[in-house]
Design a protein around this motif. Structure first.
Motif, short mmCIF file in Angstrom:
data_model
loop_
_atom_site.label_atom_id
_atom_site.label_comp_id
_atom_site.label_asym_id
_atom_site.label_seq_id
_atom_site.Cartn_x
_atom_site.Cartn_y
_atom_site.Cartn_z
N GLY A 76 2.37 9.08 -6.42
CA GLY A 76 2.93 10.42 -6.25
C GLY A 76 4.01 10.73 -7.28
N PHE A 77 4.99 9.82 -7.40
CA PHE A 77 6.05 10.04 -8.38
C PHE A 77 5.52 9.96 -9.81
CE2 PHE A 77 9.11 8.94 -4.94
CZ PHE A 77 9.94 10.04 -5.06
N GLY A 78 4.53 9.08 -10.03
CA GLY A 78 3.94 8.95 -11.37
C GLY A 78 3.23 10.23 -11.80
N LEU A 79 2.44 10.80 -10.91
CA LEU A 79 1.75 12.05 -11.22
C LEU A 79 2.74 13.19 -11.45
CD1 LEU A 79 -1.25 11.89 -8.71
CD2 LEU A 79 -1.33 11.59 -11.20
N ILE A 129 11.41 1.92 -6.26
CA ILE A 129 10.48 1.55 -5.18
C ILE A 129 10.15 0.07 -5.27
CG2 ILE A 129 8.07 1.80 -4.42
CD1 ILE A 129 8.37 4.83 -5.10
N TRP A 130 9.83 -0.40 -6.48
CA TRP A 130 9.43 -1.80 -6.65
C TRP A 130 10.62 -2.74 -6.69
CZ3 TRP A 130 4.72 -2.76 -5.31
CH2 TRP A 130 3.80 -1.72 -5.37
N TYR A 131 11.73 -2.29 -7.25
CA TYR A 131 12.92 -3.13 -7.30
C TYR A 131 13.46 -3.39 -5.89
CZ TYR A 131 17.66 -4.73 -7.98
OH TYR A 131 18.82 -5.46 -7.90
N PHE A 169 11.37 14.04 -15.57
CA PHE A 169 10.50 12.92 -15.88
C PHE A 169 11.27 11.60 -15.69
CE2 PHE A 169 9.21 9.69 -18.99
CZ PHE A 169 7.94 9.42 -18.53
N GLY A 170 12.50 11.56 -16.17
CA GLY A 170 13.35 10.37 -16.02
C GLY A 170 13.62 10.04 -14.56
N VAL A 171 13.85 11.08 -13.76
CA VAL A 171 14.08 10.88 -12.32
C VAL A 171 12.85 10.27 -11.66
CG1 VAL A 171 14.44 12.09 -10.12
CG2 VAL A 171 15.84 12.68 -12.11
N LYS A 205 0.83 -1.21 0.00
CA LYS A 205 0.00 0.00 0.00
C LYS A 205 0.86 1.26 0.00
CE LYS A 205 -3.76 2.22 2.56
NZ LYS A 205 -4.63 2.14 3.74
N ARG A 206 1.89 1.27 0.85
CA ARG A 206 2.79 2.41 0.91
C ARG A 206 3.51 2.61 -0.42
NH1 ARG A 206 6.14 1.37 5.59
NH2 ARG A 206 7.23 -0.03 4.20
N ASN A 207 3.93 1.50 -1.05
CA ASN A 207 4.61 1.59 -2.34
C ASN A 207 3.68 2.11 -3.43
OD1 ASN A 207 6.95 0.70 -1.21
ND2 ASN A 207 6.92 -1.31 -2.16
N VAL A 208 2.42 1.70 -3.40
CA VAL A 208 1.45 2.19 -4.39
C VAL A 208 1.28 3.70 -4.23
CG1 VAL A 208 -1.01 2.18 -5.03
CG2 VAL A 208 0.21 0.02 -4.71
N ILE A 209 1.16 4.17 -2.99
CA ILE A 209 0.99 5.61 -2.75
C ILE A 209 2.21 6.39 -3.25
CG2 ILE A 209 0.83 7.37 -0.92
CD1 ILE A 209 -0.93 5.26 0.61
N LYS A 210 3.41 5.90 -2.92
CA LYS A 210 4.63 6.57 -3.40
C LYS A 210 4.70 6.56 -4.92
CE LYS A 210 7.67 5.32 0.45
NZ LYS A 210 8.84 4.48 0.79
#
Length: 195
Positions: free
Chosen positions: A51-54, A86-88, A76-78, A43-48
């Motif tokens: 945020g970074f996606g938006l 986050i997922w790795y 955008f690359g960052v 859940k925390r990873n999805v929220i992060k």
């Protein structure tokens, strides 16, 4: 209440409801850690990630409006790299943990269940006890009423999560059906509704 010498029995002296020896394999540990990650990290990873996606989408849109501003592409690359990391990191942490746990794969433990608590004790081989640098490993004891105690039942195991940080795996292959029922009755009701 008057103590006549035997009316008060220490918790340590009360007989356990069930007791069994167990060991945990790496695949069992891996599956339990994945359950832990889904329950407490996902859940925390999805929220992060959202945020970074938006933020990244904002920079991408800005790069169409201001195509000469190279910084939009860089930012955008960052953001994209941050989402990937986050997922790795979940995978990397799990792999590192499983590698470290290989050293403990042959260890054996004793689980004792009481009316209000449970205890997990590491069984130390006699030859290790004779070593000069041997240090006693105290049993880990947990109250069933602890609000930071969570438990999950899977087809082949019970997973106990303490304070969202420590994971204990109780493989059903090491228990009788009666012991499974007692563990289910005492522990699973503790974990219900706690996420």
């Amino acid at each position: 209440m008057e103590d006549n010498g035997n009316s008060l029995v220490k918790a340590e002296e009360k007989p356990s409801l069930c007791e069994f020896e167990f060991n945990v394999t790496i695949p069992e540990e891996d599956d339990a850690f994945r359950v832990f990650q889904r329950r407490y990290v996902f859940k925390r990873n999805v929220i992060k990630s959202i945020g970074f996606g938006l933020l990244g989408i904002g920079f991408l849109v800005s790069s169409f409006i201001y195509p000469d501003k190279a910084m939009n592409y860089v930012l955008f690359g960052v953001c994209a790299a941050a989402v990937a990391m986050i997922w790795y990191n979940n995978v990397k942490i799990r792999r590192s943990l499983m590698e470290a746990l290989k050293l403990l794969e042959d260890d054996r433990y004793i689980f004792r269940l009481y009316g209000d608590r449970f205890m997990i004790e590491t069984m130390v081989p006699e030859e290790e006890k004779q070593a000069e640098d041997f240090e006693e490993i105290p049993p880990q004891e947990f109250e069933l009423s602890d609000p930071m105690l969570d438990a999950v039942e899977k087809d082949d195991k019970f997973i106990i999560i303490v304070k969202r940080a420590t994971i204990y795996v109780l493989p059903k292959r090491c228990m009788s059906s009666g012991e499974q029922e007692l563990v289910r009755e005492k522990l699973i009701k503790v974990g219900d509704g706690q996420h």
